[in-house]
Design a protein around this motif. Sequence first.
Motif, PDB file in Angstrom:
ATOM      1  N   MET A   1       0.822  -1.205   0.000  1.00 22.07           N
ATOM      2  CA  MET A   1       0.000   0.000   0.000  1.00 22.07           C
ATOM      3  C   MET A   1       0.859   1.259   0.000  1.00 22.07           C
ATOM      4  O   MET A   1       0.561   2.226  -0.706  1.00 22.07           O
ATOM      5  CB  MET A   1      -0.938   0.007   1.209  1.00 22.07           C
ATOM      6  CG  MET A   1      -1.866   1.210   1.229  1.00 22.07           C
ATOM      7  SD  MET A   1      -3.009   1.224   2.601  1.00 22.07           S
ATOM      8  CE  MET A   1      -1.911   1.374   3.988  1.00 22.07           C
TER       9      MET A   1
ATOM     10  N   GLU B   1       1.002   4.320  -2.589  1.00 19.97           N
ATOM     11  CA  GLU B   1       0.816   5.706  -2.156  1.00 19.97           C
ATOM     12  C   GLU B   1       1.947   6.599  -2.662  1.00 19.97           C
ATOM     13  O   GLU B   1       1.697   7.703  -3.153  1.00 19.97           O
ATOM     14  CB  GLU B   1       0.736   5.790  -0.632  1.00 19.97           C
ATOM     15  CG  GLU B   1      -0.551   5.272  -0.054  1.00 19.97           C
ATOM     16  CD  GLU B   1      -0.590   5.378   1.459  1.00 19.97           C
ATOM     17  OE1 GLU B   1       0.257   6.085   2.054  1.00 19.97           O
ATOM     18  OE2 GLU B   1      -1.477   4.756   2.063  1.00 19.97           O
TER      19      GLU B   1
ATOM     20  N   VAL C   1      -7.888   3.742  -1.201  1.00 19.22           N
ATOM     21  CA  VAL C   1      -7.005   4.033  -0.058  1.00 19.22           C
ATOM     22  C   VAL C   1      -7.571   5.211   0.730  1.00 19.22           C
ATOM     23  O   VAL C   1      -7.673   5.152   1.962  1.00 19.22           O
ATOM     24  CB  VAL C   1      -5.562   4.327  -0.538  1.00 19.22           C
ATOM     25  CG1 VAL C   1      -4.679   4.726   0.630  1.00 19.22           C
ATOM     26  CG2 VAL C   1      -4.988   3.130  -1.275  1.00 19.22           C
TER      27      VAL C   1
END
Length: 131
Positions: free
Chosen positions: A56, A60, A83
């Motif tokens: 993740m 990002e 997200v």
Amino acid sequence: MKIAVLIARILLGLIFVVFGLNFFFHFLPITPPPMSAKAQAFSGGLYGSGYFFQYMKVIEITSGLAILFNRYTAFFLLILFPVSVNIFLYHSILMPSGVPVAAVIIVLHLFLAFSYRKYYASIFTAVPTVS
């Protein structure tokens, strides 16, 4: 409007890049507030997977950089939307102390998605045809 989009794009991009990099390099001293049992269980499950947070955070950082440099912005906003929604829901439901930052993230994201809405028009075609 262009100035507002530029500011929102820079803020959202910086948030994801800075906090994504901080996960790996710990340059911001962040003391997490006490977590509820449900928040601990949720976070423990994600950390326990052994890959989720790393995956993740790479998404990002990559997406945040693309948004900062205005490259494939509509695409990366779409990639980051789940997200942002999960950040908002996590803080709204499990850890209310983080709601202000989560609200800023979701508002910036929704504003940018609205600003780039013409790029999403073909996604919402009810019955697509193959050419």
